[in-house]
Design a protein around this motif. Structure first.
Motif, PDB file in Angstrom:
ATOM      1  N   VAL A 181       0.581  -1.142   0.347  1.00 49.66           N
ATOM      2  CA  VAL A 181      -0.213   0.135  -0.082  1.00 49.66           C
ATOM      3  C   VAL A 181       0.975   1.349  -0.017  1.00 49.66           C
ATOM      4  CG1 VAL A 181      -1.598   1.367   1.298  1.00 49.66           C
ATOM      5  CG2 VAL A 181      -1.912  -1.220   1.221  1.00 49.66           C
ATOM      6  N   ASN A 184       2.685   1.964  -3.394  1.00 52.02           N
ATOM      7  CA  ASN A 184       1.130   2.192  -4.338  1.00 52.02           C
ATOM      8  C   ASN A 184       1.269   3.916  -4.033  1.00 52.02           C
ATOM      9  OD1 ASN A 184       1.018  -0.214  -5.270  1.00 52.02           O
ATOM     10  ND2 ASN A 184      -0.406  -0.694  -4.728  1.00 52.02           N
ATOM     11  N   GLU A 185       1.273   3.595  -2.696  1.00 49.38           N
ATOM     12  CA  GLU A 185       1.075   5.189  -2.407  1.00 49.38           C
ATOM     13  C   GLU A 185       1.908   6.488  -3.296  1.00 49.38           C
ATOM     14  OE1 GLU A 185      -1.104   8.914  -1.713  1.00 49.38           O
ATOM     15  OE2 GLU A 185      -1.858   6.504  -2.849  1.00 49.38           O
ATOM     16  N   ARG A 186       3.264   5.395  -2.875  1.00 54.82           N
ATOM     17  CA  ARG A 186       4.283   6.584  -3.055  1.00 54.82           C
ATOM     18  C   ARG A 186       4.303   6.468  -4.984  1.00 54.82           C
ATOM     19  NH1 ARG A 186       7.605   9.581  -3.904  1.00 54.82           N
ATOM     20  NH2 ARG A 186       9.961   9.360  -4.096  1.00 54.82           N
ATOM     21  N   ARG A 188       2.015   6.676  -6.813  1.00 53.69           N
ATOM     22  CA  ARG A 188       0.923   8.207  -7.420  1.00 53.69           C
ATOM     23  C   ARG A 188       1.265   9.185  -6.774  1.00 53.69           C
ATOM     24  NH1 ARG A 188      -3.262  10.365  -5.551  1.00 53.69           N
ATOM     25  NH2 ARG A 188      -2.441  10.388  -3.172  1.00 53.69           N
ATOM     26  N   THR A 189       1.949   9.302  -5.797  1.00 59.32           N
ATOM     27  CA  THR A 189       2.481  10.849  -5.500  1.00 59.32           C
ATOM     28  C   THR A 189       3.579  10.720  -5.797  1.00 59.32           C
ATOM     29  OG1 THR A 189       3.249  10.443  -3.563  1.00 59.32           O
ATOM     30  CG2 THR A 189       0.801  10.990  -3.664  1.00 59.32           C
TER      31      THR A 189
END
Length: 210
Positions: A181, A184-186, A188-189
């Motif tokens: 998670v 994936n966030e890393r 995405r941003t």
């Protein structure tokens, strides 16, 4: 895998055939390893081969060899003077991989590096590679990602496997799920890349370095 098995089989059946040697490798992997599901399989192998071909990659890094299925898929799409550096820490897995690299006409393009992948990555030159495939210990994905960004040329591609983690990304209750998670966030941003998360097999993140 989170896709229905019958749909997965249908998709594989309607994809280009892979070299027959890979069937023998899959059979041996199932017979001699305790976690054969770690092998990417025919459909994802075809995706990887297609990505190498479409990007025109000549130099590839793979983080997590396992028994060599994905390495052979990608090497099949490399030109004769192409190179694939693949990282593995388990000698039992590497031994199977070596046997099949030796049997394959594409095996001469593959360089197997034993030891912690992060150490191998840190020894590779900056912006020297066209594609990186991440498929190893999930809690190290963020570290692998940053090193991959360092060694990847602008316009190059990072492909990360298991980014849906059998759906556990929706309710992460263990360290590996939380690491995926966070990874994936890393991505995405991260304004250094453009990305798409595909629902192929157990999820594939494609991130193109700008």
């Amino acid at each position: 895998m989170i896709v229905d098995e019958k749909i997965e089989a249908y998709s594989a059946a309607h994809s280009s055939p892979l070299p027959p040697l890979l069937d023998a490798l899959a059979e041996r992997t199932r017979a001699e390893t305790t976690a054969p599901q770690m092998m990417v399989g025919r459909l994802e192998g075809n995706v990887l081969r297609m990505l190498v071909s479409l990007t025109g990659a000549k130099r590839v890094v793979e983080i997590g060899t396992f028994t060599g299925y994905s390495a052979l898929c990608m090497a099949n799409a490399l030109p004769a003077d192409g190179e694939l550096v693949t990282c593995e820490i388990e000698e039992k897995h590497a031994s199977i991989a070596r046997d099949f690299f030796d049997k394959s006409p594409d095996g001469s393009k593959i360089r197997l590096r034993m030891g912690p992948a992060i150490e191998t990555l840190r020894g590779l030159p900056e912006q020297a590679f066209d594609l990186v495939f991440i498929d190893a210990d999930k809690e190290a994905y963020p570290a692998y990602y940053e090193e991959s960004m360092r060694i990847l040329r602008h316009g190059g591609l990072i492909v990360a496997d298991n980014v849906l983690w059998s759906g556990r990304v929706l309710a992460p209750g263990d360290a590996s799920s939380r690491a995926i998670v966070a990874f994936n966030e890393r991505v995405r941003t991260d304004d250094r890349v453009e990305q798409v998360l595909l629902t192929v097999r157990d999820g594939m993140m494609l991130a193109r370095k700008k």
